[in-house]
Design a protein around this motif. Structure first.
Motif, PDB file in Angstrom:
ATOM      1  N   PHE A 178       0.828  -1.211   0.000  1.00  0.00           N
ATOM      2  CA  PHE A 178       0.000   0.000   0.000  1.00  0.00           C
ATOM      3  C   PHE A 178       0.862   1.260   0.000  1.00  0.00           C
ATOM      4  N   ALA A 179       1.791   1.356   0.940  1.00  0.00           N
ATOM      5  CA  ALA A 179       2.594   2.579   1.113  1.00  0.00           C
ATOM      6  C   ALA A 179       3.587   2.768  -0.025  1.00  0.00           C
ATOM      7  N   ALA A 180       4.275   1.717  -0.399  1.00  0.00           N
ATOM      8  CA  ALA A 180       5.305   1.824  -1.428  1.00  0.00           C
ATOM      9  C   ALA A 180       4.718   2.193  -2.791  1.00  0.00           C
ATOM     10  N   GLY A 181       3.482   1.789  -3.047  1.00  0.00           N
ATOM     11  CA  GLY A 181       2.862   2.075  -4.337  1.00  0.00           C
ATOM     12  C   GLY A 181       1.944   3.278  -4.347  1.00  0.00           C
ATOM     13  N   ALA A 182       1.808   3.963  -3.228  1.00  0.00           N
ATOM     14  CA  ALA A 182       0.839   5.059  -3.122  1.00  0.00           C
ATOM     15  C   ALA A 182       1.100   6.174  -4.126  1.00  0.00           C
ATOM     16  N   ARG A 183       2.330   6.608  -4.233  1.00  0.00           N
ATOM     17  CA  ARG A 183       2.649   7.708  -5.160  1.00  0.00           C
ATOM     18  C   ARG A 183       2.289   7.310  -6.595  1.00  0.00           C
ATOM     19  N   ASP A 184       2.581   6.072  -6.986  1.00  0.00           N
ATOM     20  CA  ASP A 184       2.263   5.612  -8.340  1.00  0.00           C
ATOM     21  C   ASP A 184       0.753   5.574  -8.592  1.00  0.00           C
ATOM     22  N   ARG A 185      -0.041   5.453  -7.524  1.00  0.00           N
ATOM     23  CA  ARG A 185      -1.498   5.451  -7.657  1.00  0.00           C
ATOM     24  C   ARG A 185      -2.073   6.873  -7.624  1.00  0.00           C
ATOM     25  N   GLY A 186      -1.210   7.883  -7.551  1.00  0.00           N
ATOM     26  CA  GLY A 186      -1.659   9.265  -7.556  1.00  0.00           C
ATOM     27  C   GLY A 186      -1.963   9.850  -6.187  1.00  0.00           C
ATOM     28  N   VAL A 187      -1.620   9.123  -5.136  1.00  0.00           N
ATOM     29  CA  VAL A 187      -1.856   9.600  -3.768  1.00  0.00           C
ATOM     30  C   VAL A 187      -0.852  10.716  -3.459  1.00  0.00           C
ATOM     31  N   GLU A 188      -1.328  11.790  -2.824  1.00  0.00           N
ATOM     32  CA  GLU A 188      -0.469  12.923  -2.481  1.00  0.00           C
ATOM     33  C   GLU A 188      -0.223  13.050  -0.986  1.00  0.00           C
ATOM     34  N   ALA A 189      -1.047  12.409  -0.173  1.00  0.00           N
ATOM     35  CA  ALA A 189      -0.863  12.389   1.281  1.00  0.00           C
ATOM     36  C   ALA A 189      -1.576  11.152   1.814  1.00  0.00           C
ATOM     37  N   LEU A 226       1.255   1.840  12.945  1.00  0.00           N
ATOM     38  CA  LEU A 226       0.918   1.883  11.523  1.00  0.00           C
ATOM     39  C   LEU A 226       1.479   3.118  10.830  1.00  0.00           C
ATOM     40  N   GLY A 227       1.311   4.301  11.408  1.00  0.00           N
ATOM     41  CA  GLY A 227       1.808   5.518  10.769  1.00  0.00           C
ATOM     42  C   GLY A 227       3.300   5.478  10.511  1.00  0.00           C
ATOM     43  N   GLY A 228       4.054   5.021  11.484  1.00  0.00           N
ATOM     44  CA  GLY A 228       5.501   4.938  11.342  1.00  0.00           C
ATOM     45  C   GLY A 228       5.921   3.921  10.301  1.00  0.00           C
ATOM     46  N   VAL A 229       5.228   2.795  10.266  1.00  0.00           N
ATOM     47  CA  VAL A 229       5.550   1.775   9.264  1.00  0.00           C
ATOM     48  C   VAL A 229       5.230   2.310   7.872  1.00  0.00           C
ATOM     49  N   VAL A 230       4.081   2.953   7.730  1.00  0.00           N
ATOM     50  CA  VAL A 230       3.725   3.541   6.435  1.00  0.00           C
ATOM     51  C   VAL A 230       4.786   4.558   6.022  1.00  0.00           C
ATOM     52  N   ALA A 231       5.160   5.448   6.937  1.00  0.00           N
ATOM     53  CA  ALA A 231       6.159   6.479   6.632  1.00  0.00           C
ATOM     54  C   ALA A 231       7.500   5.884   6.239  1.00  0.00           C
ATOM     55  N   SER A 232       7.817   4.708   6.752  1.00  0.00           N
ATOM     56  CA  SER A 232       9.098   4.084   6.417  1.00  0.00           C
ATOM     57  C   SER A 232       9.147   3.587   4.975  1.00  0.00           C
ATOM     58  N   TYR A 233       7.977   3.440   4.347  1.00  0.00           N
ATOM     59  CA  TYR A 233       7.911   2.918   2.982  1.00  0.00           C
ATOM     60  C   TYR A 233       7.590   3.970   1.927  1.00  0.00           C
TER      61      TYR A 233
END
Length: 164
Positions: free
Chosen positions: A47-58, A69-76
């Motif tokens: 989810f986190a590693a591919g977010a930018r490629d899916r057009g997610v901005e935040a 969860l927030g820290g793990v997401v931020a690490s990716y």
């Protein structure tokens, strides 16, 4: 324009709906995911590693208890991650707040108040306004409506107090 919301459990959703509502009010698409940092770490990574490629901005990340969860997401990802500590458990969300706000240097997670989903949504809009100027005018109008609501409430109280 898209913001993602990830939560550790679907039981968190009622506390996160205000974030989705405010984002949609500003015309921002919302992607929602349920994934656990501890029980489904591969899903969180994907989810986190591919977010930018899916057009997610935040990314808004909500979790209770140990709230990693927030820290793990931020690490990716290098996208801005906004943590929403979820209230509940024996410490009523204080544990989630501390787990979210006390990130190590270099891997930040912006942290809202316990159950502060609405502010998380507004903060995401403010972040995105730097890239999408049309959001600036919408934020100005949103704040103007808040000022008008406060003025109307003050006038109502004044009228009640003065017996009108």
């Amino acid at each position: 324009m898209k913001v993602a919301i990830i939560m550790g459990s679907n039981s968190d959703w009622p506390k996160l709906e205000p974030a989705e509502a405010v984002l949609k009010e500003f015309g921002i698409e919302v992607e929602v995911c349920v994934a656990s940092a501890h029980r489904t770490p591969d899903k969180v990574h994907e989810f986190a590693a591919g977010a930018r490629d899916r057009g997610v901005e935040a990314i808004l990340s909500a979790a209770g208890l140990a709230a990693h969860l927030g820290g793990v997401v931020a690490s990716y990802t290098t996208l801005p991650v906004i943590g929403i500590p979820i209230g509940g458990g024996p410490l009523n969300g204080i544990d989630a707040l501390l787990s979210t706000v006390q990130m190590p240097s270099g891997v930040p997670v912006a942290t809202m108040a316990i159950d502060g989903a609405k502010n998380a949504g507004i903060f995401a809009v403010e972040i995105m306004a730097g890239r999408h100027p049309e959001l600036v005018a919408k934020l100005d109008a949103y704040r103007a409506r808040m000022r008008e609501e406060v003025a109307a409430k003050a006038a109502k109280l004044d009228a009640v107090r003065s017996g009108r």
